[in-house]
Structures are given as structure tokens and as C-alpha cells.
Motif scaffolding. Structure first.
Motif, PDB file in Angstrom:
ATOM      1  N   HIS A   1       0.859  -1.135  -0.032  1.00 26.43           N
ATOM      2  CA  HIS A   1      -0.081  -0.021   0.107  1.00 26.43           C
ATOM      3  C   HIS A   1       0.658   1.386  -0.184  1.00 26.43           C
ATOM      4  O   HIS A   1       0.400   2.273  -0.724  1.00 26.43           O
ATOM      5  CB  HIS A   1      -1.087   0.063   1.117  1.00 26.43           C
ATOM      6  N   PRO A   2       2.007   1.445   0.697  1.00 28.26           N
ATOM      7  CA  PRO A   2       2.786   2.695   0.573  1.00 28.26           C
ATOM      8  C   PRO A   2       3.341   3.073  -0.975  1.00 28.26           C
ATOM      9  O   PRO A   2       3.683   3.811  -1.199  1.00 28.26           O
ATOM     10  CB  PRO A   2       4.137   2.461   1.432  1.00 28.26           C
ATOM     11  N   LEU A   3       3.236   1.606  -1.767  1.00 25.27           N
ATOM     12  CA  LEU A   3       3.832   1.846  -3.199  1.00 25.27           C
ATOM     13  C   LEU A   3       2.650   2.589  -4.132  1.00 25.27           C
ATOM     14  O   LEU A   3       3.106   3.129  -4.941  1.00 25.27           O
ATOM     15  CB  LEU A   3       4.284   0.777  -3.449  1.00 25.27           C
ATOM     16  N   LEU A   4       1.512   2.526  -3.659  1.00 30.39           N
ATOM     17  CA  LEU A   4       0.441   2.588  -4.687  1.00 30.39           C
ATOM     18  C   LEU A   4       0.297   4.293  -4.903  1.00 30.39           C
ATOM     19  O   LEU A   4      -0.217   4.649  -5.869  1.00 30.39           O
ATOM     20  CB  LEU A   4      -0.876   2.025  -3.958  1.00 30.39           C
ATOM     21  N   GLN A   5       0.558   4.949  -3.842  1.00 35.77           N
ATOM     22  CA  GLN A   5       0.623   6.520  -4.039  1.00 35.77           C
ATOM     23  C   GLN A   5       1.524   7.020  -5.189  1.00 35.77           C
ATOM     24  O   GLN A   5       0.686   7.533  -6.179  1.00 35.77           O
ATOM     25  CB  GLN A   5       0.970   7.163  -2.789  1.00 35.77           C
ATOM     26  N   ASP A   6       2.293   6.498  -5.378  1.00 32.21           N
ATOM     27  CA  ASP A   6       3.398   7.007  -6.693  1.00 32.21           C
ATOM     28  C   ASP A   6       3.360   5.991  -7.789  1.00 32.21           C
ATOM     29  O   ASP A   6       3.806   6.325  -8.759  1.00 32.21           O
ATOM     30  CB  ASP A   6       4.501   7.101  -6.149  1.00 32.21           C
ATOM     31  N   HIS A   7       2.891   4.730  -7.454  1.00 34.42           N
ATOM     32  CA  HIS A   7       3.058   3.725  -8.390  1.00 34.42           C
ATOM     33  C   HIS A   7       1.775   2.929  -8.862  1.00 34.42           C
ATOM     34  O   HIS A   7       1.751   1.742  -9.138  1.00 34.42           O
ATOM     35  CB  HIS A   7       3.964   2.888  -8.256  1.00 34.42           C
ATOM     36  N   SER A   8       0.542   3.606  -8.835  1.00 34.60           N
ATOM     37  CA  SER A   8      -0.795   2.760  -9.010  1.00 34.60           C
ATOM     38  C   SER A   8      -0.791   2.393 -10.493  1.00 34.60           C
ATOM     39  O   SER A   8      -1.338   1.353 -10.643  1.00 34.60           O
ATOM     40  CB  SER A   8      -1.980   3.737  -8.542  1.00 34.60           C
ATOM     41  N   ALA A   9      -0.355   3.203 -11.456  1.00 30.31           N
ATOM     42  CA  ALA A   9      -0.683   2.643 -12.659  1.00 30.31           C
ATOM     43  C   ALA A   9       0.261   1.650 -13.061  1.00 30.31           C
ATOM     44  O   ALA A   9      -0.196   0.568 -13.727  1.00 30.31           O
ATOM     45  CB  ALA A   9      -0.214   3.900 -13.656  1.00 30.31           C
TER      46      ALA A   9
ATOM     47  N   LEU B   1      -1.518  -1.638 -11.584  1.00 29.67           N
ATOM     48  CA  LEU B   1      -2.748  -1.920 -12.454  1.00 29.67           C
ATOM     49  C   LEU B   1      -2.337  -2.775 -13.723  1.00 29.67           C
ATOM     50  O   LEU B   1      -2.808  -3.614 -14.003  1.00 29.67           O
ATOM     51  CB  LEU B   1      -3.676  -0.531 -12.975  1.00 29.67           C
ATOM     52  N   SER B   2      -1.136  -2.077 -14.349  1.00 31.48           N
ATOM     53  CA  SER B   2      -0.489  -2.811 -15.169  1.00 31.48           C
ATOM     54  C   SER B   2      -0.115  -4.314 -14.897  1.00 31.48           C
ATOM     55  O   SER B   2      -0.185  -5.120 -15.710  1.00 31.48           O
ATOM     56  CB  SER B   2       0.692  -1.894 -15.775  1.00 31.48           C
ATOM     57  N   LEU B   3       0.378  -4.466 -13.840  1.00 29.60           N
ATOM     58  CA  LEU B   3       0.903  -5.698 -13.287  1.00 29.60           C
ATOM     59  C   LEU B   3      -0.468  -6.693 -13.036  1.00 29.60           C
ATOM     60  O   LEU B   3      -0.393  -7.839 -13.222  1.00 29.60           O
ATOM     61  CB  LEU B   3       1.601  -5.592 -11.951  1.00 29.60           C
ATOM     62  N   VAL B   4      -1.321  -6.201 -12.629  1.00 33.71           N
ATOM     63  CA  VAL B   4      -2.497  -6.808 -12.171  1.00 33.71           C
ATOM     64  C   VAL B   4      -3.200  -7.353 -13.695  1.00 33.71           C
ATOM     65  O   VAL B   4      -3.746  -8.434 -13.718  1.00 33.71           O
ATOM     66  CB  VAL B   4      -3.593  -6.016 -11.491  1.00 33.71           C
ATOM     67  N   LYS B   5      -2.964  -6.621 -14.903  1.00 33.33           N
ATOM     68  CA  LYS B   5      -3.528  -7.254 -16.018  1.00 33.33           C
ATOM     69  C   LYS B   5      -2.581  -8.516 -16.456  1.00 33.33           C
ATOM     70  O   LYS B   5      -3.470  -9.066 -17.548  1.00 33.33           O
ATOM     71  CB  LYS B   5      -3.395  -5.952 -17.004  1.00 33.33           C
ATOM     72  N   GLU B   6      -1.667  -8.761 -15.997  1.00 33.85           N
ATOM     73  CA  GLU B   6      -0.967  -9.999 -16.214  1.00 33.85           C
ATOM     74  C   GLU B   6      -1.632 -11.350 -15.562  1.00 33.85           C
ATOM     75  O   GLU B   6      -1.116 -12.323 -16.089  1.00 33.85           O
ATOM     76  CB  GLU B   6       0.549  -9.725 -15.889  1.00 33.85           C
ATOM     77  N   TYR B   7      -2.739 -11.048 -14.754  1.00 30.32           N
ATOM     78  CA  TYR B   7      -3.111 -12.143 -14.241  1.00 30.32           C
ATOM     79  C   TYR B   7      -4.496 -12.259 -14.434  1.00 30.32           C
ATOM     80  O   TYR B   7      -5.181 -11.271 -14.616  1.00 30.32           O
ATOM     81  CB  TYR B   7      -2.928 -12.143 -12.383  1.00 30.32           C
ATOM     82  N   ASP B   8      -5.067 -13.402 -14.153  1.00 24.48           N
ATOM     83  CA  ASP B   8      -6.543 -13.736 -14.449  1.00 24.48           C
ATOM     84  C   ASP B   8      -7.125 -13.808 -12.910  1.00 24.48           C
ATOM     85  O   ASP B   8      -6.966 -14.755 -12.193  1.00 24.48           O
ATOM     86  CB  ASP B   8      -6.943 -15.174 -15.018  1.00 24.48           C
ATOM     87  N   LEU B   9      -7.857 -12.786 -12.752  1.00 27.25           N
ATOM     88  CA  LEU B   9      -8.560 -12.655 -11.079  1.00 27.25           C
ATOM     89  C   LEU B   9      -9.180 -13.863 -10.821  1.00 27.25           C
ATOM     90  O   LEU B   9      -9.291 -14.137  -9.620  1.00 27.25           O
ATOM     91  CB  LEU B   9      -9.195 -11.110 -10.905  1.00 27.25           C
ATOM     92  N   LYS B  10      -9.798 -14.427 -11.748  1.00 24.23           N
ATOM     93  CA  LYS B  10     -10.641 -15.725 -11.175  1.00 24.23           C
ATOM     94  C   LYS B  10      -9.509 -16.886 -10.990  1.00 24.23           C
ATOM     95  O   LYS B  10     -10.132 -17.624 -10.037  1.00 24.23           O
ATOM     96  CB  LYS B  10     -11.428 -16.104 -12.463  1.00 24.23           C
TER      97      LYS B  10
ATOM     98  N   ILE C   1      -6.094   4.011  -4.043  1.00 21.17           N
ATOM     99  CA  ILE C   1      -5.915   4.847  -5.155  1.00 21.17           C
ATOM    100  C   ILE C   1      -6.724   5.878  -5.438  1.00 21.17           C
ATOM    101  O   ILE C   1      -6.412   7.024  -5.521  1.00 21.17           O
ATOM    102  CB  ILE C   1      -5.874   3.970  -6.598  1.00 21.17           C
ATOM    103  N   LEU C   2      -8.040   5.628  -4.962  1.00 17.23           N
ATOM    104  CA  LEU C   2      -9.018   6.905  -5.040  1.00 17.23           C
ATOM    105  C   LEU C   2      -8.734   8.050  -4.077  1.00 17.23           C
ATOM    106  O   LEU C   2      -8.890   9.124  -3.935  1.00 17.23           O
ATOM    107  CB  LEU C   2     -10.505   6.367  -4.911  1.00 17.23           C
ATOM    108  N   GLN C   3      -8.198   7.256  -2.850  1.00 13.59           N
ATOM    109  CA  GLN C   3      -7.648   8.229  -1.822  1.00 13.59           C
ATOM    110  C   GLN C   3      -6.525   8.990  -1.848  1.00 13.59           C
ATOM    111  O   GLN C   3      -6.241   9.788  -1.276  1.00 13.59           O
ATOM    112  CB  GLN C   3      -7.698   7.443  -0.582  1.00 13.59           C
ATOM    113  N   GLY C   4      -5.717   8.611  -3.086  1.00  9.19           N
ATOM    114  CA  GLY C   4      -4.529   9.462  -3.443  1.00  9.19           C
ATOM    115  C   GLY C   4      -3.290   8.600  -2.640  1.00  9.19           C
ATOM    116  O   GLY C   4      -2.267   9.270  -2.231  1.00  9.19           O
ATOM    117  N   GLY C   5      -3.537   7.447  -2.312  1.00 16.06           N
ATOM    118  CA  GLY C   5      -2.502   6.645  -1.383  1.00 16.06           C
ATOM    119  C   GLY C   5      -2.516   6.785  -0.029  1.00 16.06           C
ATOM    120  O   GLY C   5      -1.505   6.600   0.649  1.00 16.06           O
ATOM    121  N   LYS C   6      -3.267   7.801   0.497  1.00 18.52           N
ATOM    122  CA  LYS C   6      -3.230   8.219   2.199  1.00 18.52           C
ATOM    123  C   LYS C   6      -4.076   7.176   2.819  1.00 18.52           C
ATOM    124  O   LYS C   6      -5.094   6.455   2.651  1.00 18.52           O
ATOM    125  CB  LYS C   6      -4.145   9.450   2.153  1.00 18.52           C
TER     126      LYS C   6
END
Length: 142
Positions: free
Chosen positions: A99-107, A110-119, A135-140
Motif C-alpha cells: 500500500h505505501p507504493l500505490l501512491q506513486d505507482h498505481s498505474a 494496475l498494469s501488473l494486475v492485467k498480467e493475471y486472471d483474477l478468477k 488509489i481513490l484516496q490518493g494513497g493516504k
């Protein structure tokens, strides 16, 4: 005893990281990640262990993710999470390190997650509402 004396040499670290006993592999990850410098061969072996069959080893890889130079911690955390099966602790440890990485690296996330089938990666799927909120909170916040 070896670990208490100081950093492991590369040969010893690689032997531990490839040991048939998962306890030795887990301690090898822990000791190697705590060293001031990690040999690239050792670092690469630790990255491979994200998919180890042992939750103890995977847990140590998740903890080590942010300590290893030359490793993308977010990619390593997502890889551990996607392969940790039904372990109850690893998703929490991954979240605390992710979670601390998401503030500056959310894109990037999301790109990494696309590599996986969430099912097929339920731990990753279960994390997505928290990631979205962060992400919607801006990483806070946690």
C-alpha cells in the motif's frame, strides 16, 4: 549460527536458497535480504522463490521485496500474492508492503494486475477493493 556472524557468502546463500528443507530456504531469504549487498545470483534466486511451495519461504520473500536492490518490489509482492494459495498471513504482509507504493505507482500496479486472471488468483482479486480505495484516496491512510 552462520547468520549471526554476518552476511552470508554467495555460495552459502545459494545453497540455503536451494535447500530441500523449506526452513533453510526461508532463513536463506531472510539472511540474504538483510545483508548490506546481495549478489545478483542470490537476488535472482530470491525472486524465483516467490513461487515456492512453502508459505514460510513466500512470506520471507514478501518481507524482503522492498529490501533488494535491482528488484521491482511491487512486481515481487504481486507475484507472491498470486501464488500463495490459501495462506492466511501472506496477503496481510503483502498489503502492508504494497500500500505505501500505490501512491506513486498505481498505474504500474494496475498494469501488473492485467498480467493475471483474477478468477485464478483469488488473493489478488480480494485485494482489489482495498487497492481501489487506496488509489481513490490518493494513497493516504491504511
Amino acid at each position: 549460527a552462520l547468520i549471526a556472524v554476518g552476511p552470508l557468502d554467495t555460495t552459502t546463500a545459494l545453497r540455503l536458497l536451494s535447500h530441500s528443507d523449506s526452513t533453510f530456504r526461508a532463513w536463506g531469504v531472510r539472511a540474504s535480504a538483510d545483508a548490506p549487498e546481495v549478489d545478483p545470483a542470490v537476488r535472482d534466486r530470491i525472486v524465483e522463490l516467490a513461487r515456492d511451495e512453502s508459505p514460510d519461504v513466500q512470506l520471507q520473500v514478501a518481507i524482503a521485496a522492498g529490501k533488494l536492490d535491482g528488484v521491482d518490489p511491487m512486481r515481487l509482492l504481486v507475484d507472491v500474492l498470486a501464488h500463495c494459495g490459501d495462506d492466511a498471513l501472506i496477503p496481510h504482509v503483502v498489503w502492508e508492503n504494497l500500500h505505501p507504493l500505490l501512491q506513486d505507482h498505481s498505474a504500474q500496479f494496475l498494469s501488473l494486475v492485467k498480467e493475471y486472471d483474477l478468477k485464478e488468483t483469488p488473493n489478488l482479486a480480494r485485494l482489489m477493493p482495498r487497492v481501489t480505495e487506496r488509489i481513490l484516496q490518493g494513497g493516504k491512510g491504511k
